[in-house]
Design a protein around this motif. Structure first.
Motif, PDB file in Angstrom:
ATOM      1  N   PRO A 195      -7.768   7.063   4.865  1.00  0.00           N
ATOM      2  CA  PRO A 195      -9.159   6.617   4.723  1.00  0.00           C
ATOM      3  C   PRO A 195      -9.753   6.231   6.072  1.00  0.00           C
ATOM      4  CG  PRO A 195      -7.758   5.556   3.090  1.00  0.00           C
ATOM      5  CD  PRO A 195      -6.841   6.259   4.047  1.00  0.00           C
ATOM      6  N   LEU A 196     -11.011   6.631   6.327  1.00  0.00           N
ATOM      7  CA  LEU A 196     -11.653   6.329   7.595  1.00  0.00           C
ATOM      8  C   LEU A 196     -12.458   5.036   7.565  1.00  0.00           C
ATOM      9  CD1 LEU A 196     -12.945   9.745   9.007  1.00  0.00           C
ATOM     10  CD2 LEU A 196     -11.050   8.348   9.808  1.00  0.00           C
ATOM     11  N   LEU A 197     -12.791   4.552   6.390  1.00  0.00           N
ATOM     12  CA  LEU A 197     -13.588   3.331   6.296  1.00  0.00           C
ATOM     13  C   LEU A 197     -12.702   2.138   6.662  1.00  0.00           C
ATOM     14  CD1 LEU A 197     -16.483   2.490   5.443  1.00  0.00           C
ATOM     15  CD2 LEU A 197     -15.513   1.919   3.209  1.00  0.00           C
ATOM     16  N   PRO A 198     -12.927   1.503   7.820  1.00  0.00           N
ATOM     17  CA  PRO A 198     -12.020   0.442   8.288  1.00  0.00           C
ATOM     18  C   PRO A 198     -11.863  -0.709   7.316  1.00  0.00           C
ATOM     19  CG  PRO A 198     -13.427   1.177  10.072  1.00  0.00           C
ATOM     20  CD  PRO A 198     -13.959   1.830   8.828  1.00  0.00           C
ATOM     21  N   SER A 199     -12.957  -1.090   6.607  1.00  0.00           N
ATOM     22  CA  SER A 199     -12.875  -2.258   5.734  1.00  0.00           C
ATOM     23  C   SER A 199     -12.014  -2.021   4.501  1.00  0.00           C
ATOM     24  CB  SER A 199     -14.275  -2.700   5.308  1.00  0.00           C
ATOM     25  OG  SER A 199     -14.974  -1.631   4.697  1.00  0.00           O
TER      26      SER A 199
ATOM     27  N   LYS B 150       1.897   5.361  10.017  1.00  0.00           N
ATOM     28  CA  LYS B 150       2.209   3.942   9.924  1.00  0.00           C
ATOM     29  C   LYS B 150       2.847   3.487  11.226  1.00  0.00           C
ATOM     30  CE  LYS B 150       3.056   4.049   4.918  1.00  0.00           C
ATOM     31  NZ  LYS B 150       4.058   3.833   3.841  1.00  0.00           N
ATOM     32  N   ALA B 151       2.652   2.228  11.555  1.00  0.00           N
ATOM     33  CA  ALA B 151       3.214   1.683  12.792  1.00  0.00           C
ATOM     34  C   ALA B 151       4.731   1.858  12.805  1.00  0.00           C
ATOM     35  CB  ALA B 151       2.854   0.213  12.925  1.00  0.00           C
ATOM     36  N   GLY B 152       5.240   2.422  13.898  1.00  0.00           N
ATOM     37  CA  GLY B 152       6.678   2.609  14.042  1.00  0.00           C
ATOM     38  C   GLY B 152       7.233   3.830  13.346  1.00  0.00           C
ATOM     39  N   GLU B 153       6.377   4.609  12.658  1.00  0.00           N
ATOM     40  CA  GLU B 153       6.835   5.813  11.970  1.00  0.00           C
ATOM     41  C   GLU B 153       6.166   7.054  12.585  1.00  0.00           C
ATOM     42  OE1 GLU B 153       6.449   5.514   7.742  1.00  0.00           O
ATOM     43  OE2 GLU B 153       7.437   3.563   7.637  1.00  0.00           O
ATOM     44  N   ALA B 154       6.523   8.224  12.052  1.00  0.00           N
ATOM     45  CA  ALA B 154       6.045   9.481  12.626  1.00  0.00           C
ATOM     46  C   ALA B 154       4.525   9.558  12.596  1.00  0.00           C
ATOM     47  CB  ALA B 154       6.645  10.664  11.854  1.00  0.00           C
ATOM     48  N   GLY B 155       3.926   9.712  13.785  1.00  0.00           N
ATOM     49  CA  GLY B 155       2.474   9.825  13.862  1.00  0.00           C
ATOM     50  C   GLY B 155       2.009  10.958  14.748  1.00  0.00           C
ATOM     51  N   SER B 156       2.963  11.746  15.254  1.00  0.00           N
ATOM     52  CA  SER B 156       2.606  12.878  16.105  1.00  0.00           C
ATOM     53  C   SER B 156       3.721  13.917  16.066  1.00  0.00           C
ATOM     54  CB  SER B 156       2.351  12.416  17.546  1.00  0.00           C
ATOM     55  OG  SER B 156       3.497  11.786  18.072  1.00  0.00           O
TER      56      SER B 156
ATOM     57  N   HIS C  70      -6.662   0.157   5.175  1.00  0.00           N
ATOM     58  CA  HIS C  70      -5.492   1.041   5.163  1.00  0.00           C
ATOM     59  C   HIS C  70      -4.756   0.933   6.497  1.00  0.00           C
ATOM     60  CE1 HIS C  70      -3.099   4.747   5.070  1.00  0.00           C
ATOM     61  NE2 HIS C  70      -3.248   4.716   3.757  1.00  0.00           N
ATOM     62  N   GLU C  71      -3.429   0.863   6.447  1.00  0.00           N
ATOM     63  CA  GLU C  71      -2.649   0.655   7.670  1.00  0.00           C
ATOM     64  C   GLU C  71      -2.670   1.840   8.625  1.00  0.00           C
ATOM     65  OE1 GLU C  71       1.551   0.208   6.878  1.00  0.00           O
ATOM     66  OE2 GLU C  71       1.356   1.288   4.985  1.00  0.00           O
TER      67      GLU C  71
END
Length: 462
Positions: free
Chosen positions: A117-121, A236-242, A124-125
């Motif tokens: 989701p792109l809506l910051p509010s 997610k932080a610390g997981e595969a993102g690239s 979503h992590e």
């Protein structure tokens, strides 16, 4: 719904403004400490210079961190406003009723990119992770990152990218030898292999790129393949993102294949414009001279950050370089690793051990086997090779006998030794590496014991 979303954005903004202010205060206090250090330590000039230098580095690091946090905060609010203001994809439509406007805003509130989701509010992590990719691509210049995001979303809408995974594209062609994903790197990111040598087959080349329609279909298949890889990312932080990409030019058809060059160039710029920071590094191996020339011509169109992601590797350094990013268990044997396709003996989880053989010396690897009536399987590879090796079985009663299993001559990159032996009494497998060069050599090896199955049982199973 609109009021709730706006409230969430304002709450986030005020909290983060307070945190940003606190960090600024901390930086200013550190700057004061830096000035005090400068005056206090003038007696010892050398110590003073070292302390000041450390302070400057630390403060610069904090300032950069604060700048990036402020950029992310500003970008978040800019994206939020654009979604709620109905202009994230295009200029807002006029003459809409309040009901139509609310419905459109509600639809835009569900807008996603790569499943996030792109809506910051929405909280979503993965949202910040995705937004940071656009900020990094534009060196944290918020307006440029926002423009890039809008163009990407518009391109995806026009190109129908969100529905591309459902399309049947080039399924009748053996394209697994062109692009494929094979295992992960040390950070758990997918390994994406791009093999130019597949196009040396002229018949295959013609079937894939023979007509303009074929080329457009192949380009769309490339984008589809990228979308499939992204499905493996969690953001997610610390997981595969690239993704780590290996581009191999071995046996590539050459510069005369203009159709391949044109499609590759178009794919490159599409990926650069619409998939920022998805490929965190592109390691290019066996690169021909014509590619360097082509890259120089188009280098002005490639942004600075993308250029830094290119890693050109000399043939003699391929294994050494790839092992910086990939474990030997996940590196294919053709590149000097231990991974084999459809391996029936070892799994990637079967970790390898490492030893170093110094220059102009020998070293032995001992693999003990304490039980009889089993089969031991082992394998090893040497980074750089140019060594000789000897494999023996030595019983516990070393005075009795030794069995020479294999004596190998010098080997080249892309070779991995695998052997097995039935043990009828306790002993050890001894692998001796003779390194006659002046450079040290790294050896990766692993082994496992398998229960012995007589041939008559295997034949009955068949």
């Amino acid at each position: 719904m609109e009021e709730e979303i706006e409230k969430g954005c304002h709450e986030y903004s005020e909290d983060d403004e307070a945190k940003a202010f606190e960090e600024e205060e901390m930086i200013f206090s550190l700057l004061n400490v830096h000035e005090n250090n400068n005056s206090i330590h003038q007696v010892d000039h050398l110590d003073s210079k070292n302390i000041i230098r450390e302070d400057e580095i630390f403060v610069a690091s904090l300032q950069m961190k604060l700048r990036k946090k402020k950029a992310l905060l500003e970008f978040r609010c800019m994206v939020e406003d654009a979604i709620l203001g109905n202009y994230i994809l295009e200029n807002p439509k006029v003459n809409l009723s309040k009901k139509e406007m609310n419905k459109m805003i509600e639809q835009l509130g569900e807008i996603t990119l790569w499943g996030v989701p792109l809506l910051p509010s929405k909280g979503h992590e993965g949202t910040d992770t995705v937004l940071l990719k656009f900020l990094k691509a534009k060196d944290f210049k918020v307006q440029e990152a926002f423009n890039m995001l809008r163009k990407t979303l518009k391109w995806r809408k026009d190109y129908k990218t969100d529905a591309i995974l459902e399309e049947d594209l080039l399924l009748d062609l053996d394209l697994d030898k062109v692009l494929y994903v094979n295992s992960v790197d040390k950070q758990g990111n997918p390994l994406y292999y791009n093999m130019y040598g597949a196009f040396k087959d002229k018949e295959f080349y013609k079937r894939v790129l023979g007509t303009e329609e074929d080329r457009e279909k192949f380009l769309r298949w490339r984008i589809q393949f990228m979308e499939k890889i992204i499905k493996k990312l969690t953001f997610k932080a610390g997981e595969a993102g690239s993704v780590l990409q290996i581009t191999d030019f071995k046996n590539s058809p050459g510069p005369e294949m203009k159709e391949l060059r044109a499609v590759s160039k178009k794919a490159f710029f599409l990926l650069q414009a619409n998939y920022p920071e998805i490929i965190h590094a592109n390691i290019l191996i066996n690169v021909p001279f014509w590619y360097y020339t082509s890259l120089l011509v188009s280098s002005k169109l490639v942004n600075h950050r993308t250029k830094r992601n290119f890693i050109f590797v000399r043939p003699s350094k391929v294994t050494q370089t790839l092992l910086k990013y990939i474990t030997p268990e996940n590196l294919p044997i053709e590149y000097g690793g231990l991974k084999r396709d459809n391996d029936g003996e070892f799994l990637p989880e079967d970790s390898a051990s490492e030893v170093i053989v110094k220059g102009n010396s020998s070293r032995s690897i001992k693999i003990p086997v304490s039980e009889a009536g089993v089969t031991i399987v082992w394998e090893f590879t040497v980074v750089g090779w140019d060594v000789t090796c000897r494999e023996e079985f030595i019983p516990e009663d070393e005075g009795s006998y030794k069995i020479l299993l294999r004596k190998s001559k010098e080997r080249k990159m892309g070779e991995c030794v695998r052997n097995s032996f039935y043990i009828n009494e306790p002993g050890k497998i001894m692998i001796t590496i003779d390194n006659a060069t002046l450079k040290k050599r790294r050896v990766y090896y692993r082994s496992k014991i398998k229960p012995f199955v007589p041939n008559y049982i295997i034949n009955n199973i068949k």
